[in-house]
Design an enzyme around this catalytic site. Structure first.
Site, PDB file in Angstrom:
ATOM      1  N   HIS A 140       0.748  -1.011   0.132  1.00  0.00           N
ATOM      2  CA  HIS A 140       0.491  -0.112   0.582  1.00  0.00           C
ATOM      3  C   HIS A 140       0.929   1.240  -0.092  1.00  0.00           C
ATOM      4  O   HIS A 140       2.116   0.869  -0.071  1.00  0.00           O
ATOM      5  CB  HIS A 140      -0.892  -0.067   1.315  1.00  0.00           C
ATOM      6  CG  HIS A 140      -1.781  -0.838   1.092  1.00  0.00           C
ATOM      7  ND1 HIS A 140      -2.952  -1.204   2.000  1.00  0.00           N
ATOM      8  CD2 HIS A 140      -1.999  -1.972   0.457  1.00  0.00           C
ATOM      9  CE1 HIS A 140      -4.038  -2.188   1.810  1.00  0.00           C
ATOM     10  NE2 HIS A 140      -3.533  -2.471   0.775  1.00  0.00           N
ATOM     11  N   GLU A 195       0.810   4.222   2.251  1.00  0.00           N
ATOM     12  CA  GLU A 195       1.586   4.112   3.320  1.00  0.00           C
ATOM     13  C   GLU A 195       2.753   3.383   3.557  1.00  0.00           C
ATOM     14  O   GLU A 195       3.809   3.900   4.265  1.00  0.00           O
ATOM     15  CB  GLU A 195       0.558   4.108   4.620  1.00  0.00           C
ATOM     16  CG  GLU A 195      -0.674   4.791   4.250  1.00  0.00           C
ATOM     17  CD  GLU A 195      -1.834   3.733   3.537  1.00  0.00           C
ATOM     18  OE1 GLU A 195      -3.468   4.066   3.675  1.00  0.00           O
ATOM     19  OE2 GLU A 195      -1.380   3.262   2.356  1.00  0.00           O
ATOM     20  N   CYS A 227      -6.725   1.393   6.048  1.00  0.00           N
ATOM     21  CA  CYS A 227      -7.492  -0.132   5.960  1.00  0.00           C
ATOM     22  C   CYS A 227      -6.479   0.113   7.422  1.00  0.00           C
ATOM     23  O   CYS A 227      -4.992   0.412   7.956  1.00  0.00           O
ATOM     24  CB  CYS A 227      -6.121  -0.919   4.942  1.00  0.00           C
ATOM     25  SG  CYS A 227      -4.863  -1.870   4.689  1.00  0.00           S
ATOM     26  N   CYS A 286      -2.729  -0.994   7.335  1.00  0.00           N
ATOM     27  CA  CYS A 286      -1.979   0.126   7.678  1.00  0.00           C
ATOM     28  C   CYS A 286      -2.119   1.236   8.397  1.00  0.00           C
ATOM     29  O   CYS A 286      -1.241   1.474   8.921  1.00  0.00           O
ATOM     30  CB  CYS A 286      -2.833   0.735   6.349  1.00  0.00           C
ATOM     31  SG  CYS A 286      -1.094   0.298   4.702  1.00  0.00           S
TER      32      CYS A 286
END
Length: 155
Positions: free
Chosen positions: A78, A80, A106, A109
């Site tokens: 992801h 992040e 999410c 994360c």
């Protein structure tokens, strides 16, 4: 003469996150992120497979990478995660920073964001809405544990 309107740093960082998302090799969703402290960028990232693996839009341009057993991408990090990993590899302390991301975090994360000491998260669109979920678990987690989370609106 009128005063020149200067963009806020929040606008600059979110605009950069939006542009970084365009670099993503993901076929399903393109996400960008920027981590800043005060008025300086300390890290950035976008979603996609780790360097040295496959670029999904080149390898599987129509369907994207194979799905994991939970239905997510089997290759992608992801946005992040990529920004946090870059900071860790370069020994950049994220304590007290702000994260700007085009899709709300999410839950996995969110846990990483909390653990690294990021104090504030601005997001553009809802992960829950994108995934058809009833709530933004990542936002809920961060809020519960004292991280300020703001749905971004351009000044």
């Amino acid at each position: 003469m009128g005063k020149d309107l200067k963009p806020s740093f929040e606008d600059i960082y979110m605009d950069l996150a939006v542009n970084l998302a365009k670099r993503s090799h993901c076929v399903k969703m393109k996400v960008g992120s920027v981590i800043a402290k005060d008025t300086r960028i300390v890290s950035l990232g976008y979603n996609g497979p780790p360097a040295g693996t496959h670029n999904c839009d080149e390898e599987w341009p129509l369907e994207g990478c194979k799905r994991s057993n939970k239905g997510g991408c089997s290759l992608a990090l992801h946005a992040e995660e990529n920004a946090i990993i870059y900071a860790a590899k370069n020994k950049i302390d994220l304590e007290g920073t702000c994260l700007f991301v085009t899709l709300s975090p999410c839950l996995p994360c969110a846990r990483m964001i909390f653990a690294t000491g990021i104090k504030k998260v601005f997001y553009l669109a809802s992960y829950a809405e994108y995934k058809g979920m009833s709530s933004d678990e990542g936002v809920d987690f961060l809020t519960k544990f004292g991280v300020e989370v703001v749905k971004y609106k351009k000044d």
